[in-house]
Design a protein around this motif. Structure first.
Motif: not given
Length: 323
Positions: A305-306, A250-253, A296-298, A269-271
């Motif tokens: 910010p993720q 879903g994001c970076q570390t 990522r684009e969406l 948000a990612f799901s």
């Protein structure tokens, strides 16, 4: 070929780390697996903490479910894991080394953390000619499969943080009634929740792993058990001809993932972005790389910010998502 899945959604009700959208993410992915990808209901295992009649997502139960998923697999099977819940980064306590400098962990409902090392060990047990796709909608999820090639992302490059944080977005506006909180646990909150779970008040930063061992014993992470006694642990570099793990993070570390609440609905948000992109393909195949780039684009368009990531071998980057 058999398609099997383990879906884990943890809302932590009644705690200071309570979330709202994680179980909804699991329910939505469950329907997607059945309706779009042809999974059978009997081959989908759910662990959620909002219904006591269901399997509870404790550390022991999650480990067992993942072990059974991999242990029962045969060459050619399709394995899938979706995790929605808190993520936490544990700083080194015993001199161990890590490609990101921390242990990235998922946080079960009982705080019996599962580390990136453990996820790696599970992936390494997947049979030949078989792969396992892991979607982790949690904070610090980049690199959750330890030592996996980073196809999309900046986690192992130790990049700086995103320009905006979720907290900064909240301060700017509530975006048409949308409320966003992050799926990250601070060490202070994790310790408070661990104290509440174990009823022990002597847990503090610097002795978290030892406290986890004392609380959970043989059900604790193998790494926690190994580091008891302050023994130094050095990760072994394993040469893998074909890495069988595929991680969509879903994001970076060093980032947080959003738990979104709007108009009576809650979701990650990612799901949510994954489901939107899949719907847009109208049943056509989409590769892991295409899916992550689309998500990522969406999320960038929506001002989240993720930055989701993709961690897998070159061949799996261009393979269809799930199957």
């Amino acid at each position: 070929m058999v398609k099997k899945a383990v879906l884990i959604g943890i809302n932590y009700p009644g705690t200071e780390g309570e979330l709202r959208g994680c179980v909804n993410d699991v329910k939505r992915m469950h329907r997607c697996l059945v309706d779009r990808f042809g999974f059978s209901e009997e081959n989908i295992t759910e662990l959620i903490d909002t219904d006591k009649s269901k399997i509870q997502p404790t550390g022991k139960n999650i480990r067992q479910a993942l072990s059974e998923l991999v242990g029962s697999a045969n060459p050619g099977d399709v394995l899938f894991v979706h995790y929605s819940g808190h993520g936490v980064r544990l700083p080194p306590e015993t001199g161990e080394d890590d490609d990101t400098g921390f242990d990235e962990c998922i946080v079960p409902c009982d705080m019996n953390n599962i580390t990136d090392d453990e996820i790696r060990e599970i992936v390494d047990k997947v049979p030949e000619d078989c792969s396992i796709t892991i979607v982790s909608d949690s904070c610090h999820s980049g690199g959750l499969i330890d030592a996996t090639k980073e196809q999309i992302g900046e986690s192992t490059k130790k990049a700086g943080k995103a320009v905006k944080t979720i907290e900064e977005i909240e301060q700017e506006e509530r975006r048409n009634g949308v409320h966003v909180v992050n799926r990250s646990l601070s060490l202070e909150s994790m310790i408070n929740m661990l104290k509440q779970e174990t009823r022990k008040d002597d847990i503090e930063v610097g002795s978290i792993r030892r406290s986890l061992l004392h609380a959970f014993g043989e059900d604790a992470s193998p790494k926690v058990q190994e580091t008891e006694g302050l023994k130094a642990v050095t990760k072994k570099q394993v040469v893998r001809k074909k890495d069988k793990g595929i991680l969509l993070s879903g994001c970076q570390t060093d980032q947080t993932s959003g738990d979104v609440r709007t108009k009576g609905q809650a979701y990650g948000a990612f799901s949510d972005a994954i489901q939107i992109i899949l719907d847009e393909t109208k049943g056509k195949k989409i590769t892991n790389k295409e899916l992550v780039l689309g998500v990522r684009e969406l999320l960038e368009y929506e001002w989240y910010p993720q930055q989701p990531g993709l961690y897998c071998s070159d061949s799996n980057a261009d393979a269809p998502f799930i199957c």
